[in-house]
Enzyme design. Structure first.
Site, PDB file in Angstrom:
ATOM      1  N   ALA A  72      -5.652  12.243  -0.530  1.00  0.00           N
ATOM      2  CA  ALA A  72      -6.168  10.772  -0.044  1.00  0.00           C
ATOM      3  C   ALA A  72      -5.317   9.602  -0.926  1.00  0.00           C
ATOM      4  O   ALA A  72      -4.916   9.945  -1.968  1.00  0.00           O
ATOM      5  CB  ALA A  72      -7.576  10.638  -0.139  1.00  0.00           C
ATOM      6  N   PRO A  73      -5.331   8.483  -0.438  1.00  0.00           N
ATOM      7  CA  PRO A  73      -4.793   7.342  -1.008  1.00  0.00           C
ATOM      8  C   PRO A  73      -5.795   6.519  -1.954  1.00  0.00           C
ATOM      9  O   PRO A  73      -7.109   6.911  -1.860  1.00  0.00           O
ATOM     10  CB  PRO A  73      -4.111   6.591  -0.038  1.00  0.00           C
ATOM     11  CG  PRO A  73      -5.163   6.700   1.172  1.00  0.00           C
ATOM     12  CD  PRO A  73      -5.756   8.103   0.953  1.00  0.00           C
ATOM     13  N   TRP A  74      -5.366   5.472  -2.386  1.00  0.00           N
ATOM     14  CA  TRP A  74      -6.073   4.833  -3.606  1.00  0.00           C
ATOM     15  C   TRP A  74      -7.066   3.436  -3.030  1.00  0.00           C
ATOM     16  O   TRP A  74      -7.737   2.849  -3.526  1.00  0.00           O
ATOM     17  CB  TRP A  74      -5.334   4.401  -4.833  1.00  0.00           C
ATOM     18  CG  TRP A  74      -4.033   3.737  -4.514  1.00  0.00           C
ATOM     19  CD1 TRP A  74      -3.036   4.428  -4.856  1.00  0.00           C
ATOM     20  CD2 TRP A  74      -3.661   2.396  -3.939  1.00  0.00           C
ATOM     21  NE1 TRP A  74      -2.113   3.657  -4.572  1.00  0.00           N
ATOM     22  CE2 TRP A  74      -2.276   2.405  -4.088  1.00  0.00           C
ATOM     23  CE3 TRP A  74      -4.592   1.379  -3.488  1.00  0.00           C
ATOM     24  CZ2 TRP A  74      -1.927   1.387  -3.492  1.00  0.00           C
ATOM     25  CZ3 TRP A  74      -3.934   0.313  -2.969  1.00  0.00           C
ATOM     26  CH2 TRP A  74      -2.528   0.256  -2.968  1.00  0.00           C
ATOM     27  N   LYS A 118      -7.810  16.243  -2.921  1.00  0.00           N
ATOM     28  CA  LYS A 118      -7.278  15.583  -4.164  1.00  0.00           C
ATOM     29  C   LYS A 118      -7.000  14.035  -3.649  1.00  0.00           C
ATOM     30  O   LYS A 118      -6.201  13.442  -3.110  1.00  0.00           O
ATOM     31  CB  LYS A 118      -5.711  16.089  -4.323  1.00  0.00           C
ATOM     32  CG  LYS A 118      -5.244  15.733  -5.585  1.00  0.00           C
ATOM     33  CD  LYS A 118      -3.665  15.558  -5.837  1.00  0.00           C
ATOM     34  CE  LYS A 118      -3.053  14.461  -5.242  1.00  0.00           C
ATOM     35  NZ  LYS A 118      -3.370  13.132  -6.048  1.00  0.00           N
ATOM     36  N   PRO A 119      -8.036  13.195  -4.495  1.00  0.00           N
ATOM     37  CA  PRO A 119      -8.055  11.844  -4.482  1.00  0.00           C
ATOM     38  C   PRO A 119      -6.640  11.314  -5.413  1.00  0.00           C
ATOM     39  O   PRO A 119      -5.902  12.120  -5.866  1.00  0.00           O
ATOM     40  CB  PRO A 119      -9.262  11.336  -5.134  1.00  0.00           C
ATOM     41  CG  PRO A 119      -9.823  12.529  -5.703  1.00  0.00           C
ATOM     42  CD  PRO A 119      -9.061  13.807  -5.485  1.00  0.00           C
ATOM     43  N   GLU A 171      -4.713   9.596  -8.226  1.00  0.00           N
ATOM     44  CA  GLU A 171      -4.933   9.543  -9.814  1.00  0.00           C
ATOM     45  C   GLU A 171      -5.554   8.328  -9.931  1.00  0.00           C
ATOM     46  O   GLU A 171      -6.499   8.570 -10.966  1.00  0.00           O
ATOM     47  CB  GLU A 171      -3.561   9.737 -10.601  1.00  0.00           C
ATOM     48  CG  GLU A 171      -2.741  10.817 -10.093  1.00  0.00           C
ATOM     49  CD  GLU A 171      -1.798  10.683  -8.918  1.00  0.00           C
ATOM     50  OE1 GLU A 171      -2.256  10.252  -7.975  1.00  0.00           O
ATOM     51  OE2 GLU A 171      -0.526  11.116  -8.758  1.00  0.00           O
ATOM     52  N   SER A 187       1.321   7.320   2.191  1.00  0.00           N
ATOM     53  CA  SER A 187       2.607   6.463   2.452  1.00  0.00           C
ATOM     54  C   SER A 187       3.560   7.407   3.474  1.00  0.00           C
ATOM     55  O   SER A 187       3.416   8.553   3.471  1.00  0.00           O
ATOM     56  CB  SER A 187       3.378   5.992   1.273  1.00  0.00           C
ATOM     57  OG  SER A 187       3.764   7.286   0.599  1.00  0.00           O
ATOM     58  N   ALA A 218       6.540   7.986   3.015  1.00  0.00           N
ATOM     59  CA  ALA A 218       7.599   8.852   2.534  1.00  0.00           C
ATOM     60  C   ALA A 218       6.980   9.811   1.788  1.00  0.00           C
ATOM     61  O   ALA A 218       7.349  10.973   1.921  1.00  0.00           O
ATOM     62  CB  ALA A 218       8.102   7.777   1.326  1.00  0.00           C
ATOM     63  N   GLU A 229      -1.881  10.873   8.382  1.00  0.00           N
ATOM     64  CA  GLU A 229      -2.365   9.491   8.421  1.00  0.00           C
ATOM     65  C   GLU A 229      -1.302   8.725   7.454  1.00  0.00           C
ATOM     66  O   GLU A 229      -1.926   8.648   6.393  1.00  0.00           O
ATOM     67  CB  GLU A 229      -3.758   9.274   8.116  1.00  0.00           C
ATOM     68  CG  GLU A 229      -4.732   9.915   8.966  1.00  0.00           C
ATOM     69  CD  GLU A 229      -5.107   9.278  10.229  1.00  0.00           C
ATOM     70  OE1 GLU A 229      -4.506   8.375  10.486  1.00  0.00           O
ATOM     71  OE2 GLU A 229      -5.673   9.754  11.177  1.00  0.00           O
ATOM     72  N   CYS A 277      -4.283  -0.083   5.697  1.00  0.00           N
ATOM     73  CA  CYS A 277      -3.104   0.476   6.471  1.00  0.00           C
ATOM     74  C   CYS A 277      -3.206  -0.237   7.879  1.00  0.00           C
ATOM     75  O   CYS A 277      -1.972  -0.373   8.403  1.00  0.00           O
ATOM     76  CB  CYS A 277      -3.324   1.847   6.574  1.00  0.00           C
ATOM     77  SG  CYS A 277      -4.792   2.609   6.903  1.00  0.00           S
ATOM     78  N   GLU A 295       6.063  -1.934   4.708  1.00  0.00           N
ATOM     79  CA  GLU A 295       4.769  -2.164   4.303  1.00  0.00           C
ATOM     80  C   GLU A 295       4.629  -2.936   2.982  1.00  0.00           C
ATOM     81  O   GLU A 295       4.948  -2.171   2.111  1.00  0.00           O
ATOM     82  CB  GLU A 295       4.103  -0.706   4.343  1.00  0.00           C
ATOM     83  CG  GLU A 295       2.662  -0.790   4.252  1.00  0.00           C
ATOM     84  CD  GLU A 295       1.893   0.607   4.480  1.00  0.00           C
ATOM     85  OE1 GLU A 295       2.624   1.365   3.747  1.00  0.00           O
ATOM     86  OE2 GLU A 295       1.079   0.847   4.840  1.00  0.00           O
TER      87      GLU A 295
HETATM   88  P1  NAD Z   1       0.956   7.481  -1.827  1.00  0.00           P
HETATM   89  O1  NAD Z   1       1.661   8.162  -0.636  1.00  0.00           O
HETATM   90  O2  NAD Z   1       1.731   6.926  -2.744  1.00  0.00           O
HETATM   91  O3  NAD Z   1      -0.053   8.640  -2.357  1.00  0.00           O
HETATM   92  C1  NAD Z   1      -1.345   9.174  -1.392  1.00  0.00           C
HETATM   93  C2  NAD Z   1      -1.488  10.567  -2.149  1.00  0.00           C
HETATM   94  O4  NAD Z   1      -0.427  11.359  -2.080  1.00  0.00           O
HETATM   95  C3  NAD Z   1      -2.041  10.292  -3.518  1.00  0.00           C
HETATM   96  O5  NAD Z   1      -3.299  11.281  -3.648  1.00  0.00           O
HETATM   97  C4  NAD Z   1      -1.036  10.874  -4.289  1.00  0.00           C
HETATM   98  O6  NAD Z   1      -1.126  11.315  -5.414  1.00  0.00           O
HETATM   99  C5  NAD Z   1      -0.419  11.851  -3.195  1.00  0.00           C
HETATM  100  N1  NAD Z   1       0.960  12.235  -3.513  1.00  0.00           N
HETATM  101  C6  NAD Z   1       1.954  11.613  -4.228  1.00  0.00           C
HETATM  102  N2  NAD Z   1       3.231  12.387  -4.289  1.00  0.00           N
HETATM  103  C7  NAD Z   1       2.733  13.600  -3.676  1.00  0.00           C
HETATM  104  C8  NAD Z   1       3.542  14.559  -3.448  1.00  0.00           C
HETATM  105  N3  NAD Z   1       4.980  14.828  -3.785  1.00  0.00           N
HETATM  106  N4  NAD Z   1       2.919  15.780  -2.841  1.00  0.00           N
HETATM  107  C9  NAD Z   1       1.799  15.709  -2.515  1.00  0.00           C
HETATM  108  N5  NAD Z   1       0.948  14.676  -2.794  1.00  0.00           N
HETATM  109  C10 NAD Z   1       1.351  13.684  -3.401  1.00  0.00           C
HETATM  110  O7  NAD Z   1       0.054   6.453  -1.198  1.00  0.00           O
HETATM  111  P2  NAD Z   1      -0.831   5.209  -1.787  1.00  0.00           P
HETATM  112  O8  NAD Z   1       0.308   4.167  -2.614  1.00  0.00           O
HETATM  113  O9  NAD Z   1      -2.040   6.284  -2.703  1.00  0.00           O
HETATM  114  O10 NAD Z   1      -1.792   4.578  -0.517  1.00  0.00           O
HETATM  115  C11 NAD Z   1      -1.170   3.661  -0.092  1.00  0.00           C
HETATM  116  C12 NAD Z   1      -0.620   4.276   1.308  1.00  0.00           C
HETATM  117  O11 NAD Z   1      -1.268   4.822   1.972  1.00  0.00           O
HETATM  118  C13 NAD Z   1      -0.022   3.108   2.357  1.00  0.00           C
HETATM  119  O12 NAD Z   1       1.244   3.462   2.922  1.00  0.00           O
HETATM  120  C14 NAD Z   1      -0.944   3.193   3.593  1.00  0.00           C
HETATM  121  O13 NAD Z   1      -0.443   2.662   4.450  1.00  0.00           O
HETATM  122  C15 NAD Z   1      -1.344   4.573   3.538  1.00  0.00           C
HETATM  123  N6  NAD Z   1      -2.724   4.478   4.180  1.00  0.00           N
HETATM  124  C16 NAD Z   1      -2.718   5.165   5.521  1.00  0.00           C
HETATM  125  C17 NAD Z   1      -3.968   5.185   5.978  1.00  0.00           C
HETATM  126  C18 NAD Z   1      -4.005   5.544   7.574  1.00  0.00           C
HETATM  127  O14 NAD Z   1      -5.180   5.882   7.818  1.00  0.00           O
HETATM  128  N7  NAD Z   1      -3.203   5.746   8.154  1.00  0.00           N
HETATM  129  C19 NAD Z   1      -5.242   4.834   5.515  1.00  0.00           C
HETATM  130  C20 NAD Z   1      -5.130   4.363   4.011  1.00  0.00           C
HETATM  131  C21 NAD Z   1      -4.141   4.379   3.400  1.00  0.00           C
END
Ligand code: NAD
Length: 506
Positions: A160-162, A186-187, A189, A240, A242, A261, A295, A394
């Site tokens: 999950a993201p933050w 895993k939320p 960090e 994200s 990426a 997502e 998002c 974004e």
């Molecule tokens: P992020 O992609 O950087 O991180 C998301 C999660 O992935 C975190 O828990 C992070 O620790 C983990 N992560 C990072 N690298 C990883 C790897 N190599 N392998 C496995 N896990 C890894 O995103 P963020 O910055 O936390 O959140 C913002 C992003 O989330 C934005 O792009 C937003 O649009 C997206 N988002 C999408 C939705 C949706 O429903 N589509 C909802 C909320 C947020």
């Protein structure tokens, strides 16, 4: 205006929730949770390493047979109790404070949106757990009876993201366990606190140990280990685009069910017959909610030429009235971004935009009492080209770009002109114009004359680079269950007609 919640006290036993109890991580690496409103550390924890992920997956595997085998009514009862525990006044307030502390969200947003939304989601899945659906049984071949079983997939690994940590934990955990799976989440960090409190409340409600596990670790370490784990049957990722691509690569390598997502860049299309005041209010609320770290936030407004100037002036005026401040002040409209790094990232987008567009309002970090926090003023950008960075990428901050359009075809084409497809809105008093926009805009959600509201009963999920699969609603069971075809012979005949294709024509 000071939170009574203390993470150091409440989560003193560690930030890994495995088999029904808190414990410390074993990676040997410490991580600090920082209040983005002040820059001060509010909690320190040891990150999860591979061994912690293994322990959480093992706990989820151990819990799986009994939980998957429980009658839907039993899982439903447990989820009803879970909703009741979460909704108790003291618990709800603790969750709201913890969420605001780690994210910098205004407390009114945590109290009125994040917490009640998560409680409602829990109550929804308590009911939905009894309504897994499929086709009715039938004699499709004439000689057999066929029916489907909808079965859990196994241990789900979620990431999950933050931006909405509590709601993301709810969206990931609830459909998974309502359908009879067990889970390791895993939320991010930066924001582990409310996922841990959520899991603890599940245990208090009587959900068996090991059904819900939380590992708080770094993405490339704990995250990748969880996605690649051979005992994890499904990966559900929100984050994200990426990182989602990286997660997909690993999950595909181990043939897992995958739910992604990802990012968004929601268009906000205002036709020339729209209620201008409503559109201005909707744009400011839709762009600034959660400091734009949403998002589905309104990020690119396309306004038909006759309304364009008045819309820009109205948005600039309304943005100027938004009160930045201490997240724990009930009067605060806009808190800081989640971190100083995220604030600097957003500021970078706006600084680069100054080279090709006009920053009408905002575009700066406030001084005075707010200087220490990760604050950024509501920002309105005009004059950017459709293919510019601020329109295509974004930003994930309180920044709205506004562009004019002429004909309806052009407005809809511009709305579709990014790689994303998570959400969009169309503003018009004409039901046919709005209806056309809902059909032709390629996004997982299209609002008409509003932008942002969600309900537990309806799905959330993207098209194109915003991912695939649905959170919330009964549609999420399509992700978290697998369908088995069971076929009975009804003839009791040893030599069946179709055997001729194998034994020859006897
Ligand atoms: P992020 O992609 O950087 O991180 C998301 C999660 O992935 C975190 O828990 C992070 O620790 C983990 N992560 C990072 N690298 C990883 C790897 N190599 N392998 C496995 N896990 C890894 O995103 P963020 O910055 O936390 O959140 C913002 C992003 O989330 C934005 O792009 C937003 O649009 C997206 N988002 C999408 C939705 C949706 O429903 N589509 C909802 C909320 C947020």
């Amino acid at each position: 205006m000071i939170p009574s919640f203390s993470a150091e006290t409440r989560l003193a036993d560690g930030a890994q929730y495995i088999a029904g109890r808190l414990r410390r991580g074993t990676s040997g690496r410490e991580h600090a949770v920082v209040d983005p409103a002040t820059g001060e550390r509010v909690y320190g924890y040891e990150l999860a390493g591979a061994a912690d992920v293994d322990a959480a997956v093992a706990a989820a595997q151990t819990a799986l047979p009994e939980w998957a085998g429980a009658a839907p009514g039993e899982r439903s009862d447990a989820l009803h109790r879970f909703a009741a525990v979460l909704g108790e006044a003291g618990r709800a307030e603790e969750l709201a404070q913890a969420e605001s502390l780690q994210c910098g969200k205004p407390i009114k947003l945590s109290r009125e949106f994040d917490v009640p939304g998560s409680v409602d989601n829990t109550a929804f899945f308590a009911g939905a757990a009894r309504h897994l659906e499929g086709r009715s049984a039938g004699e499709y071949s004439g000689d057999h009876t066929s029916y489907v079983r909808r079965e859990p997939i196994g241990v789900v690994g979620s990431i999950a993201p933050w931006n909405y940590p509590l709601q993301m934990a709810a969206w990931k955990i609830l459909p998974a366990i309502a359908a009879g799976n067990t889970i390791v989440l895993k939320p991010a960090e930066l924001t582990p606190l409310t996922s841990l409190l959520f899991a603890e409340a599940a245990t208090e409600a009587g959900i068996p140990d090991g059904v819900v596990n939380i590992v708080c670790g770094a993405g490339p370490e704990a995250g990748e280990h969880l996605v690649g784990h051979p005992s994890v049957a499904m990966t559900s990722f929100t984050g994200s685009t990426a990182v989602g691509c990286r997660v997909a690569e690993i999950a595909t390598g181990t043939v897992k069910r995958l739910h992604l997502e990802l990012g968004g860049k929601a268009p906000f299309v205002v036709f020339d017959d729209a209620d201008l005041e409503a559109a201005v209010h909707g744009a400011v609320a839709g762009a600034l909610i959660n400091s734009g770290q949403d998002c589905t936030a309104a990020t690119r407004a396309y306004v038909q030429r006759p309304l364009y100037d008045a819309f820009v002036a109205g948005v600039a005026d309304l943005m100027g009235t938004v009160r930045l401040g201490n997240p724990f002040d009930p009067a605060t409209d806009l808190g800081p971004l989640v971190s100083h790094a995220q604030r600097d990232r957003v500021a970078g987008f706006v600084e680069r935009a100054r080279g090709y567009a006009r920053v009408v309002t905002g575009g700066e970090t406030p001084g005075g009492d707010l200087a220490k926090g990760a604050y950024y003023r509501p920002t309105l950008v005009t004059g950017a080209a459709q293919d510019s960075e601020i329109v295509q990428s974004e930003v994930f901050g309180p920044v709205l770009a506004v562009l004019p359009f002429d004909g309806d075809d052009e407005g809809i084409a511009l709305a579709n002109d990014t790689p994303y497809g998570l959400a969009a809105s169309a503003w018009s008093r004409d039901v046919y114009r709005a209806g056309r926009a809902t059909r032709e805009i390629r996004a997982g959600c299209v609002w008409v004359n509003d932008h942002i509201p969600i309900v537990s009963e309806m799905p959330h999920g993207g098209y194109r680079a915003s991912g695939f699969g649905k959170d919330m609603s009964a549609y999420s069971f399509e992700e978290y269950t697998q369908v088995k075809h069971v076929m009975y012979d009804n003839t009791a005949v040893a030599a069946k007609d179709w055997h001729r294709t194998v034994f020859g024509d006897r």
